[in-house]
Design an enzyme around this catalytic site. Sequence first.
Site, PDB file in Angstrom:
ATOM      1  N   GLY A  65       0.781  -1.545  -0.302  1.00  0.00           N
ATOM      2  CA  GLY A  65       0.112  -0.018   0.198  1.00  0.00           C
ATOM      3  C   GLY A  65       0.926   1.397   0.071  1.00  0.00           C
ATOM      4  N   ALA A  66       0.688   1.652  -0.372  1.00  0.00           N
ATOM      5  CA  ALA A  66       1.436   3.012  -0.962  1.00  0.00           C
ATOM      6  C   ALA A  66       1.655   4.351   0.020  1.00  0.00           C
ATOM      7  CB  ALA A  66       0.975   4.333  -2.365  1.00  0.00           C
ATOM      8  N   ASP A 254      -1.331   4.466  -6.587  1.00  0.00           N
ATOM      9  CA  ASP A 254       0.245   4.368  -6.005  1.00  0.00           C
ATOM     10  C   ASP A 254       1.459   4.901  -7.043  1.00  0.00           C
ATOM     11  OD1 ASP A 254       0.750   0.873  -4.968  1.00  0.00           O
ATOM     12  OD2 ASP A 254      -1.436   0.896  -6.127  1.00  0.00           O
ATOM     13  N   ASN A 264      -2.330   2.405 -10.302  1.00  0.00           N
ATOM     14  CA  ASN A 264      -3.532   1.632  -9.325  1.00  0.00           C
ATOM     15  C   ASN A 264      -3.369   0.584  -9.369  1.00  0.00           C
ATOM     16  OD1 ASN A 264      -4.511   2.151  -6.475  1.00  0.00           O
ATOM     17  ND2 ASN A 264      -6.225   0.483  -7.521  1.00  0.00           N
ATOM     18  N   LYS A 265      -3.999  -0.393  -8.663  1.00  0.00           N
ATOM     19  CA  LYS A 265      -4.167  -1.909  -8.962  1.00  0.00           C
ATOM     20  C   LYS A 265      -5.011  -2.543 -10.305  1.00  0.00           C
ATOM     21  CE  LYS A 265      -2.433  -4.381  -6.619  1.00  0.00           C
ATOM     22  NZ  LYS A 265      -0.965  -5.072  -6.851  1.00  0.00           N
TER      23      LYS A 265
END
Length: 382
Positions: A65-66, A254, A264-265
């Site tokens: 997680g960022a 992210d 992002n994911k």
Amino acid sequence: MADQDAQTPVVVDPPALSVLRWDESPDGPAVVLLDQTRLPAEETELVCADVPSLVRAIRTLAVRGAPLLGIAGGYGVALAAVRGEDVAQAADLLERARPTAVNLGYGARRVAREYRAAVESGAGQEVAAAVALAEARALHEEDAAASGRMAQYGLDLLAELLPGGGGHRLLTHCNTGALVSGGAGTAFAVALRAHREGSLRQLWVDETRPLLQGARLTAYEAGRNGMPYSLLTDNAAGSLFAAGEVDAVLIGADRIAADGSVANKVGSYPLAVLAKYHHVPFLVVAPTTTVDLETMDGTSIVVEQRSATEVTEITPKPGVPAGGGGGGMAVAPPGAKAYNPAFDITPPELVTAIITEEGVISPVTGVGLAELCARSSQVTIS
């Protein structure tokens, strides 16, 4: 929509979980993590007594997680300093552990910079190490405060975008709660604040293939907080939109490029396309530390490619490193190749708003992003 007033008073939500802490025991200093590879089956701490063990924890997603990676990077550099090791080398190792997550490099460089400044000013090793640790702790506290501010800005924006009442039906992807933050999280923190204030009707949780961060982690956090939630397979999201069951999409990030492109994911971009087609707000929640003004656009973002075994095998048992192979049952023929990017890129024109601790940007433009970041000292440090 104008930027919201960055001075709006908010309440910081307390973290639901202790996910990362500094520990000083008779055996020496260590960074202690809640091992996320073992969730939701068990809550087990992982002790990282040196930088290589912390790098392994980052690469295997024991910590992820960022924002939390930024905190881990900061404490990792402090750990090297306290142990009397090469701080510059430690910062480099940590930053390269996961290339897409800009916060990781930010946290490592920020603490290394303060350590270097202390040494250059004539401080001895012990004093410089104490400076590094203090900076890592400051980063941790700042992230917790930022989480609370983002939650309030997000809740206010939802009230503005969805004025009908009756409770919000929110769809989220991956995991963006206390497990990724020094506080209550990013996108999940908005949903949690809505729940606590009585305006959350339903939280839709994407399972988030291939490592099931939604099923394993977001559902775990939602359950702990008593939130009304339902899990869905990633490829069921389209039917949910078509049925009119989604009022807004909330995701984290992210890395956000200078033009507003969002990494992002993987699976976030298809949700943005669906949201655009169905006229549903697509909201990105991330601290300004996730903004990288030196990366000009989405095509310049390096996307991490992960092991094929994460796709060709069922998710490993708790404690087995992600992508390590041999930890799960094969679901594809031997030798099958797999395309497994960890992230995808959503262009700014598909993003309704970016919510940060400094306010909200909508529409999302490079100029608006630069102006917002100018209000913060937390932008990426080279």
